[in-house]
Design a protein around this motif. Structure first.
Motif, short mmCIF file in Angstrom:
data_model
loop_
_atom_site.label_atom_id
_atom_site.label_comp_id
_atom_site.label_asym_id
_atom_site.label_seq_id
_atom_site.Cartn_x
_atom_site.Cartn_y
_atom_site.Cartn_z
N ASP A 179 -15.90 -16.46 45.72
CA ASP A 179 -15.00 -16.61 44.57
C ASP A 179 -13.89 -15.56 44.54
OD1 ASP A 179 -16.51 -18.77 43.62
OD2 ASP A 179 -17.87 -17.44 42.54
N ARG A 180 -13.34 -15.25 45.68
CA ARG A 180 -12.29 -14.23 45.74
C ARG A 180 -11.08 -14.62 44.89
NH1 ARG A 180 -9.91 -12.20 51.31
NH2 ARG A 180 -9.46 -14.41 51.46
N LYS A 181 -10.75 -15.90 44.88
CA LYS A 181 -9.60 -16.33 44.06
C LYS A 181 -9.85 -16.05 42.59
CE LYS A 181 -7.86 -19.79 47.24
NZ LYS A 181 -7.59 -21.19 47.50
N LYS A 182 -11.08 -16.29 42.14
CA LYS A 182 -11.42 -15.97 40.75
C LYS A 182 -11.34 -14.47 40.52
CE LYS A 182 -14.62 -19.59 39.28
NZ LYS A 182 -16.03 -19.82 38.89
N ARG B 77 -7.94 -13.25 39.93
CA ARG B 77 -7.34 -13.68 38.66
C ARG B 77 -7.79 -12.80 37.49
NH1 ARG B 77 -8.33 -19.92 38.31
NH2 ARG B 77 -7.49 -19.58 36.23
N LEU B 78 -8.84 -12.00 37.69
CA LEU B 78 -9.33 -11.11 36.63
C LEU B 78 -8.37 -9.93 36.44
CD1 LEU B 78 -13.10 -10.84 37.64
CD2 LEU B 78 -12.13 -12.24 35.80
N GLN C 270 -11.82 -6.46 37.65
CA GLN C 270 -12.00 -6.45 39.10
C GLN C 270 -12.76 -5.19 39.54
OE1 GLN C 270 -8.23 -6.71 41.10
NE2 GLN C 270 -7.83 -8.80 40.37
N MET D 226 -19.71 -10.90 38.73
CA MET D 226 -18.58 -11.83 38.78
C MET D 226 -18.73 -12.90 37.70
SD MET D 226 -15.78 -12.42 40.20
CE MET D 226 -14.68 -13.76 39.93
N TRP E 246 -16.12 -13.32 34.71
CA TRP E 246 -15.39 -14.58 34.60
C TRP E 246 -15.60 -15.23 33.23
CZ3 TRP E 246 -11.34 -16.27 36.77
CH2 TRP E 246 -10.95 -17.60 36.60
N ARG E 247 -16.83 -15.17 32.71
CA ARG E 247 -17.07 -15.70 31.36
C ARG E 247 -16.23 -14.96 30.32
NH1 ARG E 247 -22.13 -15.92 33.48
NH2 ARG E 247 -22.83 -13.99 32.49
N HIS F 63 -13.44 -13.43 30.89
CA HIS F 63 -12.04 -13.78 31.17
C HIS F 63 -11.70 -15.14 30.55
CE1 HIS F 63 -8.31 -14.34 33.41
NE2 HIS F 63 -8.77 -15.53 33.82
N THR F 64 -12.56 -16.12 30.72
CA THR F 64 -12.27 -17.46 30.19
C THR F 64 -12.36 -17.47 28.67
OG1 THR F 64 -14.58 -18.14 30.58
CG2 THR F 64 -12.94 -18.70 32.28
#
Length: 176
Positions: free
Chosen positions: A83-86, A89-90, A95, A163, A167-168, A170-171
Motif C-alpha cells: 500500500d505504498r500509494k496509500k 497520500r498520508l 507517514q 498503516m 489510513w482510517r 486519514h479517511t
C-alpha cells in the motif's frame, strides 16, 4: 527506543571487549567454523584478524540495519512496502508514525543479530579453551535461524496495523 539503541551498543561493545580480552589466552589454534551440529570443523592458527572478524561482521551488520531503519524514515517514496500509494497520500506526520513501526523492528533485529554474534563468539572461545562451546554455538544458530521469519512477520504485521490505523484516521479526516 533509547533502550534498544543502548542494548545494541552494549552488545557490540561487549563483543569487541570480550574478544580483545580473551585473545591473549587462546591456544595456538582456534575454531572458526562450525557444522550444523555445533561442532568445530575448521581450526586454523590464531591470527588476530580471524578472531576479530566476527565482531567486525557484527558491527557491519548493525551499521547496515541502522542504515536501513534510517533510510526507511528518510524518504517513503523509496520503500517497497504494501500500500505504498496509500502511505504516500498520508500526511508527513502519519507517514513517519507508520514508518517508525518499520524502523523499530529493524532496531530489534540488530539486537537479535548482535546477541547471536555474542553467543557464537563465546561458543568459539569455550570450544578453543575446553572443547565445550557447543551449547552456545547451537543457541546462536537457533537464534539466527528462528529470528529471521519471526522478525519478518513481526515487521509486516506492525506495518499493516499502523498503516490501517493511519489510513482510517486519514479517511475520517477527509470526510469532515
Amino acid at each position: 527506543m533509547r533502550t534498544i539503541h543502548t542494548t545494541n551498543l552494549v552488545l557490540l561493545a561487549g563483543l569487541v571487549g570480550f574478544s580483545a580480552a580473551v585473545y591473549p589466552e587462546l591456544p595456538s589454534q582456534i575454531p572458526v567454523h562450525f557444522s550444523g551440529s555445533g561442532s568445530a570443523d575448521e581450526w586454523p592458527t590464531r591470527p588476530p584478524m580471524r578472531w576479530i572478524l566476527l565482531p567486525l561482521v557484527a558491527a557491519g551488520i548493525c551499521a547496515v540495519t541502522y542504515f536501513a531503519a534510517w533510510i526507511s524514515l528518510r524518504d517513503p517514496r523509496h520503500l517497497n512496502v504494501p500500500d505504498r500509494k496509500k502511505l504516500l497520500r498520508l500526511s508527513h506526520e502519519s507517514q513517519m508514525w507508520v514508518l517508525q513501526g518499520v524502523a523499530n523492528p529493524i532496531y530489534l533485529l540488530a539486537a537479535v543479530l548482535n546477541t547471536t554474534m555474542c553467543l557464537l563468539q563465546y561458543g568459539a572461545h569455550m570450544t578453543a579453551m575446553n572443547g565445550n562451546g557447543q551449547p552456545a554455538i547451537l543457541a546462536g544458530l537457533m537464534m539466527a535461524l528462528s529470528s529471521a521469519p519471526v522478525m519478518a512477520v513481526g515487521l509486516l504485521v506492525t506495518y499493516q496495523r499502523r498503516m490501517g490505523r493511519a489510513w482510517r484516521q486519514h479517511t475520517m479526516a477527509a470526510r469532515v
